[in-house]
Design a protein around this motif. Sequence first.
Motif, PDB file in Angstrom:
ATOM      1  N   UNK A 118       0.751  -1.174   0.139  1.00  0.00           N
ATOM      2  CA  UNK A 118       0.001   0.028  -0.192  1.00  0.00           C
ATOM      3  C   UNK A 118       0.865   1.352   0.073  1.00  0.00           C
ATOM      4  N   UNK A 119       1.941   1.163   0.766  1.00  0.00           N
ATOM      5  CA  UNK A 119       3.074   2.337   0.810  1.00  0.00           C
ATOM      6  C   UNK A 119       3.503   2.622  -0.614  1.00  0.00           C
ATOM      7  N   UNK A 120       4.154   1.591  -1.254  1.00  0.00           N
ATOM      8  CA  UNK A 120       4.520   1.698  -2.480  1.00  0.00           C
ATOM      9  C   UNK A 120       3.830   2.327  -3.394  1.00  0.00           C
ATOM     10  N   UNK A 121       2.362   1.621  -3.666  1.00  0.00           N
ATOM     11  CA  UNK A 121       1.274   2.205  -4.266  1.00  0.00           C
ATOM     12  C   UNK A 121       0.819   3.702  -4.179  1.00  0.00           C
ATOM     13  N   UNK A 122       1.014   3.967  -2.913  1.00  0.00           N
ATOM     14  CA  UNK A 122       0.687   5.415  -2.682  1.00  0.00           C
ATOM     15  C   UNK A 122       1.817   6.382  -2.998  1.00  0.00           C
ATOM     16  N   UNK A 123       3.141   5.740  -2.873  1.00  0.00           N
ATOM     17  CA  UNK A 123       4.097   6.817  -3.342  1.00  0.00           C
ATOM     18  C   UNK A 123       4.022   6.803  -4.895  1.00  0.00           C
ATOM     19  N   UNK A 124       3.987   5.640  -5.605  1.00  0.00           N
ATOM     20  CA  UNK A 124       3.594   5.643  -6.878  1.00  0.00           C
ATOM     21  C   UNK A 124       2.515   6.562  -7.500  1.00  0.00           C
ATOM     22  N   UNK A 125       1.571   6.936  -6.993  1.00  0.00           N
ATOM     23  CA  UNK A 125       0.498   7.732  -7.377  1.00  0.00           C
ATOM     24  C   UNK A 125       0.941   9.186  -7.020  1.00  0.00           C
ATOM     25  N   UNK A 166      11.177   7.018 -12.967  1.00  0.00           N
ATOM     26  CA  UNK A 166      10.227   6.526 -12.005  1.00  0.00           C
ATOM     27  C   UNK A 166      11.134   5.952 -10.947  1.00  0.00           C
ATOM     28  N   UNK A 167      11.699   4.796 -11.222  1.00  0.00           N
ATOM     29  CA  UNK A 167      12.470   3.988 -10.136  1.00  0.00           C
ATOM     30  C   UNK A 167      13.178   4.971  -9.247  1.00  0.00           C
ATOM     31  N   UNK A 173      11.313   8.793  -2.621  1.00  0.00           N
ATOM     32  CA  UNK A 173      10.319   8.982  -1.833  1.00  0.00           C
ATOM     33  C   UNK A 173      10.299   7.824  -0.591  1.00  0.00           C
ATOM     34  N   UNK A 174      10.433   6.835  -1.048  1.00  0.00           N
ATOM     35  CA  UNK A 174      10.668   5.852   0.069  1.00  0.00           C
ATOM     36  C   UNK A 174      11.827   6.207   1.020  1.00  0.00           C
ATOM     37  N   UNK A 175      12.979   6.610   0.422  1.00  0.00           N
ATOM     38  CA  UNK A 175      14.212   6.988   1.416  1.00  0.00           C
ATOM     39  C   UNK A 175      13.726   7.809   2.244  1.00  0.00           C
ATOM     40  N   UNK A 177      10.870   8.495   3.459  1.00  0.00           N
ATOM     41  CA  UNK A 177       9.964   7.661   4.493  1.00  0.00           C
ATOM     42  C   UNK A 177      10.860   6.619   5.342  1.00  0.00           C
ATOM     43  N   UNK A 178      12.045   6.552   5.321  1.00  0.00           N
ATOM     44  CA  UNK A 178      12.972   5.702   5.922  1.00  0.00           C
ATOM     45  C   UNK A 178      13.024   4.123   5.580  1.00  0.00           C
ATOM     46  N   UNK A 179      12.797   3.951   4.182  1.00  0.00           N
ATOM     47  CA  UNK A 179      12.986   2.701   3.879  1.00  0.00           C
ATOM     48  C   UNK A 179      14.355   2.761   3.291  1.00  0.00           C
ATOM     49  N   UNK A 180      15.090   1.499   3.216  1.00  0.00           N
ATOM     50  CA  UNK A 180      16.500   1.375   2.653  1.00  0.00           C
ATOM     51  C   UNK A 180      16.408   0.460   1.648  1.00  0.00           C
ATOM     52  N   UNK A 181      17.148   0.946   0.370  1.00  0.00           N
ATOM     53  CA  UNK A 181      17.707   0.119  -0.785  1.00  0.00           C
ATOM     54  C   UNK A 181      18.079  -1.105  -0.409  1.00  0.00           C
TER      55      UNK A 181
END
Length: 181
Positions: A118-125, A166-167, A173-175, A177-181
Amino acid sequence: MGLAGRKITSYPEEPSSALELMMKEYGNDLLRTAYFYLGDRHLAEDVAQEAFLRAYRGWPNFRGESSVKTWLMTITIRLCRDRLGLKSRLEEPYDPVLLKSSNYASAEEETMQRLNRTTILRHMMKLPAQYHEVLYLYYYLELSTKEISQLTHSPEGTVRTRLHRARELLGQYLQEEGWHR
């Protein structure tokens, strides 16, 4: 062996038989695509039905210049774009097909997977339309860059550039929010 798990390589000439096969093979893809664009389940169902109706009517004229999947997605996306002119997005985007429960995942793992998707899709939007569109078509529908090029009427190089950009943006966006690659 039934239709589940195998790709249909040829379709009958008779429209109603071809339609039945297309609905079995691509029904979920059309519904998911329409939901992704529209954010409303009922509108997505209407669009998927309309796409299959148009495919049925147009089947005698289908020349096979693209795959059946690409042809159906083109119809669906055009219908969605038409509807977007009439409706604003009201619901938070998510992919209901991907959120089905797994027999192997614990409740905690399943909840985390749902949250992550859901988080990924929300950021995609949040991405500009041309970027979230190519991500969806490439990763969720597993279309090739050539098929996306045909579907969006864009040069294949442009599709690859949009996918790359896009990637990068999604990663930023994910970084944040605290996500790590």
